[in-house]
Design an enzyme around this catalytic site. Structure first.
Site, PDB file in Angstrom:
ATOM      1  N   GLU A 425      36.850  45.167  38.540  1.00 17.34           N
ATOM      2  CA  GLU A 425      36.829  46.044  37.638  1.00 17.34           C
ATOM      3  C   GLU A 425      35.365  46.560  36.812  1.00 17.34           C
ATOM      4  O   GLU A 425      35.336  47.047  35.956  1.00 17.34           O
ATOM      5  CB  GLU A 425      38.034  45.725  36.549  1.00 17.34           C
ATOM      6  CG  GLU A 425      39.305  45.733  36.983  1.00 17.34           C
ATOM      7  CD  GLU A 425      40.257  45.251  35.971  1.00 17.34           C
ATOM      8  OE1 GLU A 425      41.247  46.124  36.216  1.00 17.34           O
ATOM      9  OE2 GLU A 425      40.148  44.348  35.334  1.00 17.34           O
ATOM     10  N   GLU A 569      43.493  32.665  30.883  1.00 16.04           N
ATOM     11  CA  GLU A 569      43.057  33.618  32.058  1.00 16.04           C
ATOM     12  C   GLU A 569      41.698  33.386  32.520  1.00 16.04           C
ATOM     13  O   GLU A 569      41.641  33.516  33.450  1.00 16.04           O
ATOM     14  CB  GLU A 569      43.092  34.891  31.113  1.00 16.04           C
ATOM     15  CG  GLU A 569      42.737  36.293  31.913  1.00 16.04           C
ATOM     16  CD  GLU A 569      42.816  37.587  31.484  1.00 16.04           C
ATOM     17  OE1 GLU A 569      42.658  38.651  32.220  1.00 16.04           O
ATOM     18  OE2 GLU A 569      42.835  37.470  30.202  1.00 16.04           O
TER      19      GLU A 569
END
Length: 633
Positions: A425, A569
């Site tokens: 991304e 994460e």
């Protein structure tokens, strides 16, 4: 369906997260998971003194992953030992319970309470207390209703006490009002030294997203739990978890890896449910992270382990997409495309829910191919042709139509996919991203395979487009991430996904060349915990056990948070539980070390290699046949 987020404070629960309950508020002007009515906060006093973290000792907490229960214990001076266990009841999707026991060392009097607390974000809280008396039972109901921040949905929660003793020996229940956001019910009881007194609360939480009348239904469910009784509730809950664990991963020779892998399985099992029509958010039901939205995290990272071990749960994840197919078609229409274009972030409606400031909403199109690939994978594992006809084919056909309209036909052999956000991304608004192009090719090829199976004619244009979408390379033969990529750091796997799961690249020399190039492009920290799992999987299949184990550990150990080794994460991050990362690591074990491979003929096994110190790997309950695979050194 109900996530209970634990607290280090005795008798407290941090959050109640209800799957599927969204409202438009807070971050990004998009739908968010709602912080639910907290129906499980409790209190206890011993001889008139309320217990708190400051006046207890030997405080311990333990998560039982086998039976899905969370137990806290502590001492209250020399007077008593207290144990309580929290359950999100597996066999009852909206019901919860806390089982409490107080072992008296001296004669004591306890005061026990259950509080119903409405978070500040909710509005119009209404509190109720009802007593229902039948010939053999007395039922006290503590109930709250509220509206979501915009008033879009209504919520309700209700609890009741469960006692072991006969009705005529049960304590009297007193209701106490504090303010609009909190009320409670409580009782007192004298306990003799050397005896143990037990009680429980059970209840349910619902919203109008799940039931048209949550107020009455939560009270009915609380009464149902009361009449079932504590022991039956626990027994049926345990049986439901036992059934889940018939599909398991057994590692011989590495106890810590065994515990960590089971923790990942536990969380995926805890966050999902067969028959619910619900999908998974990156943080599951562990909190409000990522607004509870559904991304490619589900279809590409969490779906495959569930598909292999519990196809019935995986089916629910595809059902979620199928029910929102018409909205995906409208999304494609809005962007000038044909077919169905699934949103990057999906919530209740299936419309795009990405905050406007994130370009991934309008541009991260690979999600559409990921949905189709997961759909096809479900058919491959189950071989359910009737399902393929009724649910799989509509998704696969519409997504193939999307890609056929999405490509730009710039001459013979030049069918480009321009202006996308890559699966890496950090690469925004680039042309011919490797993974996007490869998943588009796969989607188109899958569509013609499915058509053939169903006796439908081959779509010549799908074949033409699939053959002409480019995958670029550098002059030295390394697969190039996108048309203008020149070795920049990458956020997460892109090119390496062409080897797995897409199997677009199958030559081992090419796979290794791409691995060696892109493993040096991932920063040491600050990136999501998925990429290293793919490195591990591919190295295991290449037979490089040292690199495979290195990346297996690197995929999650730097991300673990104490005291329960939950996955954040990012390395050193504090945003757990990252179910996406768990899905990636489980694929490294199942499809990497275990060699399981999803093919059009079902689950097969390819050559792979275990870490040097693992003596064996056993994978139980695989696929519809619930097969067992044993991999030894």
């Amino acid at each position: 369906m109900v996530g209970i987020v634990s607290s280090p404070e005795p008798f407290k629960v941090k959050n109640i997260v209800l799957a599927g309950a969204y409202d438009l508020y807070g971050r990004g002007r998009v739908s968010n998971f709602i912080n639910g009515i907290n129906l499980l906060n409790m209190g206890l006093s011993v001889d008139g003194k309320s217990i708190s973290a400051n006046n207890i000792s030997n405080f311990t907490q333990q998560l039982n992953m086998k039976n899905g229960s969370f137990t806290t214990s502590f001492n209250v001076g020399e007077k008593a030992t207290v144990n309580y266990t929290v359950y999100s009841l597996r066999h009852l999707p909206y019901s919860v319970m806390v089982d409490v026991s107080v072992s008296a060392k001296q004669d004591v009097e306890i005061g026990a309470s259950n509080s119903m607390e409405t978070p500040d974000a909710l509005r119009d809280a209404q509190n109720y207390f009802n007593e229902i008396v039948r010939s053999h039972v007395a039922i006290s109901l503590l109930t709250t209703t509220a509206k979501s921040p915009t008033g879009k949905i209504g919520l309700a929660a209700s609890t009741t006490f469960l006692f072991d003793e006969p009705k005529d020996q049960q304590p009297n229940i007193i209701h106490a009002m504090y303010d609009n956001n909190r009320h409670s019910m409580r009782f007192t009881k004298k306990i003799q030294a050397g005896t143990t007194y037990s009680y429980a609360i059970a209840g349910a939480v619902l919203s109008t997203a799940h039931h048209p009348d949550p107020l009455n239904e939560t009270e009915r469910l609380a009464i149902f739990a009361k009449m079932e009784g504590k022991q039956r509730l626990i027994s049926l809950h345990n049986k439901a978890w036992d059934d889940l664990w018939k599909s398991d991963i057994l590692i011989e020779g590495d106890d810590q890896a065994q515990q960590d892998v089971r923790s990942m399985l536990y969380h995926l099992y805890a966050f999902s449910r067969a028959g619910s029509g619900m999908s998974l958010s990156p943080m599951g039901l562990s909190g409000l992270g990522y607004n509870g939205h559904v991304f490619w995290d589900t279809d590409t990272w969490m779906f495959p382990p569930l598909l292999v071990l519990h196809p019935e749960i995986a089916e629910s994840l595809i059902d979620y997409r199928f029910k929102r197919l018409e909205v995906a078609k409208q999304n494609a229409f809005s962007h000038g495309y044909k077919g169905a274009m699934f949103p990057w972030e999906s919530a209740e409606s299936g419309a795009e829910e990405t905050p406007v400031w994130a370009l991934s909403g309008p541009f991260e199109h690979h999600i559409t191919g990921c949905v189709a690939f997961a759909t096809w994978s479900y058919y491959c594992v189950t071989q359910d042709k009737e399902w393929l006809k009724n649910k799989g084919w509509p998704i696969i056909e519409a997504t193939a139509d999307f890609w056929a309209s999405r490509v730009e036909r710039n001459g013979p052999g030049k069918f480009d996919i321009k202006n996308v956000v890559a699966s890496d991304e950090w690469a925004e608004n680039v042309d011919n991203d490797a993974f996007t192009n490869a998943i588009a090719k796969a989607n188109l090829e899958i569509a013609n395979q499915a058509a053939k199976l169903l006796g439908k004619p081959e779509n010549a244009d799908w074949s033409l487009v699939a053959k002409n979408i480019p995958i670029h390379q550098f002059p030295d033969g390394v697969t190039r991430e996108h048309a203008t990529y020149n070795g920049e750091p990458i956020k997460q796997a892109d090119v390496n996904l062409l080897a797995y799961p897409l199997k677009r690249i199958t030559n081992e020399v090419q796979i290794k060349k791409d691995l060696e190039y892109y493993q040096t492009r991932v920063p040491v920290s600050g990136t999501p915990a998925m990429t290293q799992a793919i490195f591990s999987l591919l190295y295991a299949r290449l037979g490089d056990e040292q690199q495979a184990y290195h990346y297996f550990q690197d995929a999650f150990i730097p991300n673990l948070n104490p005291p329960f080794r939950v996955i954040a994460e990012t390395k050193g991050g504090t945003n757990p539980y990252f179910a996406t990362g768990a899905g990636g690591v489980l694929q490294a074990v199942l499809m990497g070390f275990g060699g399981l491979d999803i093919t059009p003929k079902g689950i097969q096994q390819v050559k792979s290699k275990l870490p040097a110190h693992w003596k064996s790997l056993t994978i139980k309950g695989v696929g519809p046949a619930k097969a067992t695979y044993l991999i030894k050194k």
